[in-house]
Design an enzyme around this catalytic site. Structure first.
Site, mmCIF file in Angstrom:
data_model
loop_
_atom_site.group_PDB
_atom_site.id
_atom_site.type_symbol
_atom_site.label_atom_id
_atom_site.label_comp_id
_atom_site.label_asym_id
_atom_site.label_seq_id
_atom_site.Cartn_x
_atom_site.Cartn_y
_atom_site.Cartn_z
ATOM 1 N N ASN A 114 -16.288 -44.259 -36.258
ATOM 2 C CA ASN A 114 -15.053 -45.060 -36.221
ATOM 3 C C ASN A 114 -15.137 -46.340 -37.057
ATOM 4 O O ASN A 114 -14.485 -47.331 -36.770
ATOM 5 C CB ASN A 114 -14.651 -45.333 -34.771
ATOM 6 C CG ASN A 114 -15.725 -46.069 -34.003
ATOM 7 O OD1 ASN A 114 -16.759 -46.421 -34.567
ATOM 8 N ND2 ASN A 114 -15.490 -46.303 -32.728
ATOM 9 N N HIS A 117 -18.083 -51.750 -36.021
ATOM 10 C CA HIS A 117 -18.498 -52.301 -34.726
ATOM 11 C C HIS A 117 -18.071 -53.758 -34.686
ATOM 12 O O HIS A 117 -18.119 -54.452 -35.701
ATOM 13 C CB HIS A 117 -20.025 -52.240 -34.568
ATOM 14 C CG HIS A 117 -20.525 -53.097 -33.436
ATOM 15 N ND1 HIS A 117 -20.563 -52.655 -32.145
ATOM 16 C CD2 HIS A 117 -20.924 -54.393 -33.398
ATOM 17 C CE1 HIS A 117 -20.991 -53.633 -31.352
ATOM 18 N NE2 HIS A 117 -21.223 -54.710 -32.093
HETATM 19 P P1 ADP Z 1 -16.403 -50.198 -29.242
HETATM 20 O O1 ADP Z 1 -17.180 -49.904 -30.505
HETATM 21 O O2 ADP Z 1 -14.913 -50.077 -29.458
HETATM 22 O O3 ADP Z 1 -16.794 -51.494 -28.572
HETATM 23 P P2 ADP Z 1 -17.928 -48.836 -27.141
HETATM 24 O O4 ADP Z 1 -18.726 -50.099 -27.012
HETATM 25 O O5 ADP Z 1 -17.328 -48.253 -25.895
HETATM 26 O O6 ADP Z 1 -16.735 -49.012 -28.205
HETATM 27 O O7 ADP Z 1 -18.834 -47.699 -27.790
HETATM 28 C C1 ADP Z 1 -19.732 -48.003 -28.837
HETATM 29 C C2 ADP Z 1 -19.628 -46.939 -29.888
HETATM 30 O O8 ADP Z 1 -20.081 -45.691 -29.336
HETATM 31 C C3 ADP Z 1 -18.208 -46.624 -30.383
HETATM 32 O O9 ADP Z 1 -17.738 -47.537 -31.357
HETATM 33 C C4 ADP Z 1 -18.396 -45.230 -30.942
HETATM 34 O O10 ADP Z 1 -19.033 -45.256 -32.225
HETATM 35 C C5 ADP Z 1 -19.363 -44.621 -29.931
HETATM 36 N N1 ADP Z 1 -18.631 -43.904 -28.883
HETATM 37 C C6 ADP Z 1 -17.933 -44.445 -27.856
HETATM 38 N N2 ADP Z 1 -17.365 -43.489 -27.082
HETATM 39 C C7 ADP Z 1 -17.741 -42.300 -27.624
HETATM 40 C C8 ADP Z 1 -17.486 -40.939 -27.296
HETATM 41 N N3 ADP Z 1 -16.736 -40.601 -26.250
HETATM 42 N N4 ADP Z 1 -18.034 -39.984 -28.085
HETATM 43 C C9 ADP Z 1 -18.804 -40.296 -29.162
HETATM 44 N N5 ADP Z 1 -19.077 -41.572 -29.526
HETATM 45 C C10 ADP Z 1 -18.548 -42.559 -28.775
HETATM 46 MG MG MG Z 2 -18.613 -52.053 -27.733
#
Ligand code: ADP
Ligand code: MG
Length: 140
Positions: A114, A117
């Protein structure tokens, strides 16, 4: 409102597609200043340490393998309410839920790959900045 610093990472799916400049333009257009930046290639162990808060999650192995797969650009963004502002510019974790115009809506390939970070709170921002940068490297 206060000037803050937050840690940002342009992830491998984005560096691979040569999107560093387009993503940096999103930050700068939102009023965030890039006060430190470097391109590095994380080992899987380093990625695992950075994301250790997610060690128990089912996607941890996939996430750390991905983060070590190709270079990333780590950076410190500075500005008014930079932590929340960056989260707003990034968009929701899952690009399917990300608001139009956000980095993840425009560039992310999947919930895992995505593109960016961003730190989620003042304490994590401080920890994450010091994980990658020394004070001498932060040039405001
Ligand atoms: P963010 O990056 O939006 O803070 P999180 O801290 O919840 O999100 O998660 C860290 C990273 O882990 C996400 O940016 C993504 O790359 C990965 N991730 C989160 N949820 C999933 C999922 N359901 N399946 C695969 N990868 C995930
Ligand atoms: Mg996060």
């Amino acid at each position: 409102m206060a000037t803050e610093r937050t840690l940002s990472i342009i992830k491998p799916d984005a560096t691979r597609r040569n999107l560093t400049g387009k993503i940096n333009a999103k930050f700068e257009d939102a009023g965030l200043r890039i006060v430190a930046q470097k391109r590095i290639h994380l080992t899987k162990a380093q990625a695992g340490e950075f994301y250790k808060v997610h060690a128990a999650r089912p996607f941890y192995d996939e996430l750390t393998t991905f983060m070590a797969s190709e270079p990333v650009v780590v950076q410190v963004l500075e500005g008014e309410s930079a932590i929340q502002k960056n989260r707003d510019v990034m968009g929701a974790t899952n690009p399917a839920d990300a608001a139009p115009g956000t980095i993840r809506a425009e560039f992310a390939e999947s919930v895992g790959e995505n593109s960016v970070h961003g730190s989620d709170a003042p304490e994590t921002a401080k920890e994450e900045i010091s994980f990658f940068f020394s004070g001498l490297e932060l040039v405001g």
